[in-house]
Design a protein around this motif. Structure first.
Motif, short mmCIF file in Angstrom:
data_model
loop_
_atom_site.label_atom_id
_atom_site.label_comp_id
_atom_site.label_asym_id
_atom_site.label_seq_id
_atom_site.Cartn_x
_atom_site.Cartn_y
_atom_site.Cartn_z
N MET A 91 0.85 -1.20 0.00
CA MET A 91 0.00 0.00 0.00
C MET A 91 0.88 1.25 0.00
SD MET A 91 -2.91 1.19 2.77
CE MET A 91 -3.89 -0.26 2.39
N LEU A 92 0.55 2.20 -0.87
CA LEU A 92 1.31 3.45 -0.93
C LEU A 92 1.06 4.27 0.32
CD1 LEU A 92 0.71 4.50 -4.65
CD2 LEU A 92 2.76 3.43 -3.69
N ASN A 93 2.10 4.95 0.81
CA ASN A 93 1.94 5.80 1.98
C ASN A 93 1.91 7.27 1.60
OD1 ASN A 93 4.58 6.00 1.21
ND2 ASN A 93 5.44 5.82 3.28
N TYR A 94 1.44 7.53 0.39
CA TYR A 94 1.26 8.90 -0.06
C TYR A 94 0.24 8.94 -1.19
CZ TYR A 94 4.65 7.29 -3.56
OH TYR A 94 5.30 6.59 -4.53
N ILE A 95 -0.23 10.14 -1.49
CA ILE A 95 -1.20 10.36 -2.57
C ILE A 95 -0.50 11.13 -3.67
CG2 ILE A 95 -3.36 11.52 -3.19
CD1 ILE A 95 -4.12 11.20 -0.16
N THR A 96 -0.56 10.63 -4.89
CA THR A 96 0.02 11.34 -6.03
C THR A 96 -1.06 12.22 -6.65
OG1 THR A 96 1.58 9.55 -6.48
CG2 THR A 96 1.15 11.10 -8.27
N TRP A 97 -0.84 13.53 -6.59
CA TRP A 97 -1.85 14.52 -7.00
C TRP A 97 -1.55 14.96 -8.43
CZ3 TRP A 97 -6.42 15.82 -5.36
CH2 TRP A 97 -7.00 17.04 -5.70
N THR A 98 -2.41 14.56 -9.35
CA THR A 98 -2.20 14.87 -10.76
C THR A 98 -3.39 15.60 -11.37
OG1 THR A 98 -3.00 12.67 -11.39
CG2 THR A 98 -0.61 12.95 -11.14
N PHE A 147 1.01 14.19 0.20
CA PHE A 147 0.72 14.39 -1.22
C PHE A 147 2.04 14.57 -1.98
CE2 PHE A 147 -3.54 14.67 -0.07
CZ PHE A 147 -4.37 15.05 -1.12
N ARG A 148 2.11 13.96 -3.16
CA ARG A 148 3.17 14.29 -4.11
C ARG A 148 2.56 15.23 -5.16
NH1 ARG A 148 6.56 9.95 -6.99
NH2 ARG A 148 4.51 9.31 -7.75
N PHE A 149 3.12 16.42 -5.28
CA PHE A 149 2.63 17.41 -6.23
C PHE A 149 3.51 17.45 -7.47
CE2 PHE A 149 1.20 18.81 -2.05
CZ PHE A 149 -0.15 19.02 -2.27
N VAL A 150 2.96 17.94 -8.57
CA VAL A 150 3.74 18.09 -9.80
C VAL A 150 4.66 19.30 -9.63
CG1 VAL A 150 3.66 18.49 -12.27
CG2 VAL A 150 1.93 17.04 -11.19
N ASP A 151 5.97 19.07 -9.71
CA ASP A 151 6.94 20.12 -9.48
C ASP A 151 7.20 20.96 -10.73
OD1 ASP A 151 8.59 21.46 -7.67
OD2 ASP A 151 10.35 20.35 -8.31
#
Length: 287
Positions: A1-8, A159-163
């Motif tokens: 299970m991923l421990n972050y959310i990828t925000w796209t 959250f991982r945001f688009v850099d």
């Protein structure tokens, strides 16, 4: 299970000859809902309806000017003093909530002097009720813009945001940030809780009968939340890295102090009974 959310999520709802962004939509929705809430309050208390339209103009202009000038003066004066034409390009981003608050305060003082002819606290206590909801929607707009997020974290809601957002929106592969605190959501939740409290205090507890109480709670809660969340938020400008408290925190402290003073003032004075007419007053009413 991923421990972050990828925000796209794309910041633009649609693009073309005219581009519409989620941020702008949140801004418009917030002001529309805020208008309807203040409309109900003014009607509830029998204020002239014409005050409402004038107040809207005062607040919208003050919010935009104050937020922009606040960002220019508090955060990037070195840049804008050398590129003054860039100050007008508000669509490039750069709005400061503290500047917006100062702008609104000045606008209400002018509105009270030239329109309502009432104590400014009367307007403050009513206008600020929907403001946290507007603030929450704007912070969600920041989320859609992949901006104003926090430090890296291993919390499961990171959250991982688009850099490389502009390039990604033009078709490039995304480059993601490290999993980070979604401080936009933290602030939005804090503001929504404040909005619920103020609505309950006005409609169920008649807190407006203690002049300055609602405004004091608003300032204390909102800027205390802002002060605390800043500890996990990334610096907006490089010079903040060398500060013990960043600019957002320093600017929040005076608002918290004023809020506490207003709460003490409101509780030290007797209630003022208000007659609720539930209809707008005649337009020549000045009281």
């Amino acid at each position: 299970m991923l421990n972050y959310i990828t925000w796209t999520v794309n910041p633009e709802i649609f693009s073309g000859f005219i581009s519409v962004r989620w941020y702008g939509l949140m801004f418009v929705i917030g002001f529309w809902i805020g208008y309807r809430i203040v409309y109900s309050i003014f009607k509830h208390e029998g204020a002239p309806q014409s005050w409402l339209d004038k107040l809207l103009i005062y607040v919208v202009v003050a919010t935009l000017l104050g937020s922009r000038l606040g960002h220019v003066l508090f955060y990037q004066w070195d840049y804008y003093s050398m590129h003054p034409s860039e100050i007008l390009k508000i669509w490039h981003g750069g709005l400061a909530s503290h500047g917006g608050t100062i702008g609104i305060i000045i606008a209400i003082l002018l509105f009270s002097k030239y329109v309502s002819h009432r104590n400014p606290l009367w307007t403050f206590d009513r206008l600020i009720i929907p403001v946290p909801l507007v603030g929450a929607l704007i912070r969600m707009g920041n989320l859609f813009n992949h901006e104003i997020f926090g430090h890296s974290t291993d919390l499961p809601w990171a959250f991982r945001f688009v850099d490389n957002l502009p390039q990604w929106m033009s078709g490039a592969e995304p480059i993601f940030t490290a999993p980070s605190h979604p401080t936009q959501i933290y602030e939005a939740l804090a503001y929504l809780a404040l909005f619920g409290l103020l609505m309950w205090m006005y409609w169920k507890r008649n807190a407006e009968e203690r002049s300055g109480l609602l405004f004091g709670i608003f300032l204390t809660w909102l800027f205390t939340a802002r002060f605390l969340i800043e500890f996990v938020k990334n610096d907006q400008v490089p010079f903040e890295a060398e500060m013990a408290l960043n600019m957002g925190q320093l600017l929040s402290i005076p608002f918290v102090v004023v809020g506490i003073v207003l709460i003490i003032y409101a509780w030290s004075r007797p209630r003022t009974e208000i007659k609720f007419t539930n209809q707008f007053a005649p337009e020549n009413t000045k009281k």
